[in-house]
Write an enzyme that holds these catalytic residues in place. Structure first.
Site, PDB file in Angstrom:
ATOM      1  N   THR A 100       0.803  -1.228   0.000  1.00 19.47           N
ATOM      2  CA  THR A 100       0.000   0.000   0.000  1.00 19.47           C
ATOM      3  C   THR A 100       0.835   1.277   0.000  1.00 19.47           C
ATOM      4  O   THR A 100       0.641   2.151  -0.844  1.00 19.47           O
ATOM      5  CB  THR A 100      -0.943   0.006   1.214  1.00 19.47           C
ATOM      6  OG1 THR A 100      -1.895  -1.054   1.073  1.00 19.47           O
ATOM      7  CG2 THR A 100      -1.692   1.327   1.324  1.00 19.47           C
TER       8      THR A 100
ATOM      9  N   ASN B 129       5.334  -1.168   3.623  1.00 24.76           N
ATOM     10  CA  ASN B 129       4.544  -0.510   4.659  1.00 24.76           C
ATOM     11  C   ASN B 129       5.374  -0.281   5.913  1.00 24.76           C
ATOM     12  O   ASN B 129       5.145   0.671   6.660  1.00 24.76           O
ATOM     13  CB  ASN B 129       3.302  -1.333   4.998  1.00 24.76           C
ATOM     14  CG  ASN B 129       2.299  -1.361   3.864  1.00 24.76           C
ATOM     15  OD1 ASN B 129       2.259  -0.466   3.028  1.00 24.76           O
ATOM     16  ND2 ASN B 129       1.479  -2.408   3.828  1.00 24.76           N
TER      17      ASN B 129
ATOM     18  N   LYS C  51      -7.130   4.534   5.392  1.00 28.43           N
ATOM     19  CA  LYS C  51      -5.797   4.229   5.927  1.00 28.43           C
ATOM     20  C   LYS C  51      -4.969   5.501   6.053  1.00 28.43           C
ATOM     21  O   LYS C  51      -4.912   6.305   5.120  1.00 28.43           O
ATOM     22  CB  LYS C  51      -5.049   3.273   5.000  1.00 28.43           C
ATOM     23  CG  LYS C  51      -5.609   1.883   4.887  1.00 28.43           C
ATOM     24  CD  LYS C  51      -4.733   1.068   3.943  1.00 28.43           C
ATOM     25  CE  LYS C  51      -5.263  -0.336   3.725  1.00 28.43           C
ATOM     26  NZ  LYS C  51      -4.423  -1.092   2.769  1.00 28.43           N
ATOM     27  N   ASP C  52      -4.246   5.618   7.155  1.00 29.59           N
ATOM     28  CA  ASP C  52      -3.387   6.783   7.325  1.00 29.59           C
ATOM     29  C   ASP C  52      -2.260   6.810   6.292  1.00 29.59           C
ATOM     30  O   ASP C  52      -1.977   7.849   5.680  1.00 29.59           O
ATOM     31  CB  ASP C  52      -2.824   6.855   8.751  1.00 29.59           C
ATOM     32  CG  ASP C  52      -2.123   5.587   9.221  1.00 29.59           C
ATOM     33  OD1 ASP C  52      -1.744   4.737   8.401  1.00 29.59           O
ATOM     34  OD2 ASP C  52      -1.943   5.436  10.457  1.00 29.59           O
ATOM     35  N   ARG C  53      -1.608   5.674   6.052  1.00 24.72           N
ATOM     36  CA  ARG C  53      -0.464   5.669   5.129  1.00 24.72           C
ATOM     37  C   ARG C  53      -0.874   6.013   3.707  1.00 24.72           C
ATOM     38  O   ARG C  53      -0.097   6.611   2.965  1.00 24.72           O
ATOM     39  CB  ARG C  53       0.268   4.328   5.179  1.00 24.72           C
ATOM     40  CG  ARG C  53      -0.561   3.102   4.815  1.00 24.72           C
ATOM     41  CD  ARG C  53       0.263   1.829   5.017  1.00 24.72           C
ATOM     42  NE  ARG C  53      -0.474   0.604   4.760  1.00 24.72           N
ATOM     43  CZ  ARG C  53      -1.181  -0.054   5.667  1.00 24.72           C
ATOM     44  NH1 ARG C  53      -1.277   0.433   6.895  1.00 24.72           N
ATOM     45  NH2 ARG C  53      -1.812  -1.168   5.357  1.00 24.72           N
TER      46      ARG C  53
END
Length: 571
Positions: A92, A113, A176-178
């Site tokens: 991701t 990640n 998602k934060d990332r």
């Protein structure tokens, strides 16, 4: 080539004539500045929409079921049928970073990640920032870990725009934060993501000390619990899902809760809190994210004036649904039928707020996914398909590294960490005992190559070019694109095709350089984009340069992608 009929197309073509040709210099693309188009000619808004884990075949597999946004994008957009993530480690964070920066992980530094930080002697998360704090809107405390783009080594398209058009505004959002952090780049106006602990969308102090009033209002509404009581029901009748095979599949989810519908309200006091954690595993996480994006579009007045803005949105629940139930499941089909409806509303809002001829949207993904290996083997589609659980994988890797270090008279502590794709070694400690780093890596690689699920081993020396690549496979260049010396493992492993090394004993994942993980959609839609299907091979790194040309801005000198604007604006 047909003559340009519209002003936006005219400036797009003019850019190709007025800008100096791109030249290759030492393997790096050097792009000369285009003439900035007239303010009225360029789009007022660019939208980058990433569907996490969206395989390219989702557009065709359910095409006859789409009647909303996905149907409109497919029918009116320019679709590249051979689009791929061009680096090897398909996760991701690197996938989103490559789409937004037009560079491979070898440049932007976000290799996975998470990775092992040799200096800190611990795992590092792609969006980690110990000096930032989570900014929430209500009484619930958010997650304790700070988030920011500190780990991202290259500017993203939003940074390019803000540097060249100072009044431009850039916002990103994802579950998602990332995903949100990597898309937003180094200096967006805001990046938002969902935090189950805070029961709403949050940001971090990197972007601002408090949340805008409209975000506070959005989080205070009950929409987060909109699907709590009814659960996840089938969107259509059961017969519609026949193409996805059986719904009761022992290799999905936990092996028990594998069939639609999925309930959330079990009548217990903790059910609502449990639902907040479960939301990401349902289509409703992305329904909420897109609703947030629409509110942001309106409240921040994006695309409202001649200074162009960028809105970056990632639909993260697509990935969670794929992980838990697999890409061929009833749940995956139901997710994409629902996404078709969500995107219909989203596009209509763009039309209403910005104007149908005033924005350009790019659709892509960060990676694909392998079908559940047990199902592939059981059905005979891929008899060699197999799963290696993470516990078994780490045990076997530890054993092989131990054999190598023992033969070199080195202690087992030389093995610092085992990641999803390789191992980090204490080369300094080995060198102190008279063992050269390259010899240590070669010895460890030789032992790891004996594992029956490993197809190829690549050491940091081969990936950096310090050692000859004799015998390396056709995947070498992809692995070099994923190699960032300060962060990458000392020895990487390419698993055999159709082999999944997974954290969980059920469901599926991604991370390989194989087609099932790299083949994703790249589609452009909106102002002056001509509806067509193109067979030309392209990469996700080409998305940002293409959007930059629409905006009339110049990417940095060293990017890996190229603009596809001339291909999508000509008949």
């Amino acid at each position: 080539m047909c003559a340009a009929k519209h002003s936006a197309l005219s400036w797009t073509l003019a850019l190709g004539l007025l800008a100096a040709c791109t030249r290759e210099s030492g393997g790096q693309s050097t792009v000369h500045a285009p003439e900035v188009p007239e303010a009225a000619a360029r789009p007022r808004l660019v939208v980058l929409l990433v569907i996490d884990q969206m395989r390219a075949d989702y557009l065709s597999r359910y095409a006859d079921l789409y009647t909303g946004g996905l149907a409109r994008l497919r029918q009116q957009g320019a679709l590249f049928e051979e689009a791929h993530v061009q680096h090897a480690l398909t996760f991701t964070a690197p996938g989103h970073a490559s789409a937004s920066t037009a560079t491979h992980p070898s440049r932007h530094g976000v290799i996975e990640n998470e990775w092992y930080d040799r200096d800190a002697r611990k795992k590092a998360y792609a969006a980690d920032d110990k000096d930032a704090r989570i900014v929430t809107s209500g009484p619930r405390a958010g997650s304790p870990d700070g988030r920011s783009p500190e780990q991202l080594m290259r500017p993203a398209i939003g940074d390019w725009l803000k540097e060249q058009v100072p009044k431009a505004r850039v916002f990103s959002v994802a579950f998602k934060d990332r995903a949100s952090v990597m898309m937003g780049g180094q200096h967006p106006d805001r990046a938002y993501w969902f935090d189950a602990a805070a029961a709403g969308y949050v940001s971090s102090s990197w972007y601002g000390e408090s949340l805008p009033a409209w975000v506070v209002d959005f989080n205070s509404e009950t929409r987060v619990f909109r699907r709590f009581a009814e659960g996840w029901q089938r969107l259509r009748d059961a017969a519609t899902y026949a193409r996805s095979g059986a719904d009761k599949v022992e290799f999905e989810a936990d092996g028990v809760h594998t069939e639609l519908p999925h309930g959330f309200d079990d009548g217990t006091p903790q059910a609502r809190d449990s639902f907040l954690k479960e939301l990401q595993w349902t289509p409703f996480g992305d329904e909420l994210t897109l609703a947030f994006a629409q509110r942001m579009l309106k409240e921040e007045q994006l695309g409202a004036d001649a200074d162009p803005d960028i809105l970056l949105v990632s639909c993260s629940s697509a990935d969670y649904v794929g992980h838990r139930y697999g890409p061929m499941s009833h749940e995956a089909q139901d997710y994409y039928m629902r996404l078709d409806g969500y995107l219909d509303v989203f596009l209509r809002e763009l039309d209403a707020q910005v104007g149908a001829g005033n924005y350009v949207l790019a659709l892509t993904a960060d990676h694909g996914a392998i079908p559940i290996p047990e199902l592939l083997a059981q059905s005979g589609q891929q008899k060699d398909a197999r799963r290696v659980t993470m516990a078994d994988y780490k045990a076997q890797v530890t054993r092989q590294v131990g054999a190598a270090t023992q033969a070199l008279n080195l202690p087992p502590e030389i093995l610092l960490d085992i990641g999803e794709t390789g191992v980090w070694l204490d080369v300094a400690a080995a060198e102190a005992k008279g063992v050269r780093p390259d010899l240590l890596r070669a010895a460890v690689g030789k032992e790891l190559a004996k594992l029956d699920f490993v197809a190829e081993v690549l050491t940091a020396d081969v990936l950096s070019g310090a050692a000859p690549d004799t015998g390396a496979s056709e995947f070498l260049e992809r692995y070099r694109r994923s190699f960032f010396p300060a962060r990458s493992p000392d020895v990487l492993m390419r698993f055999k095709e159709w082999t999944l090394a997974a954290t969980f004993p059920k469901g599926t994942s991604h991370g390989s350089p194989y087609r099932y993980d790299t083949h994703v959609p790249v589609l452009f839609f909106g102002a002056q984009v001509v509806a067509k299907t193109l067979a030309e091979p392209v990469g996700t790194v080409d998305v940002a340069p293409t959007l930059a040309e629409f905006l009339g801005i110049t990417p940095p000198a060293q990017v890996d992608g190229r603009s596809l604007a001339s291909l999508v604006t000509t008949r």
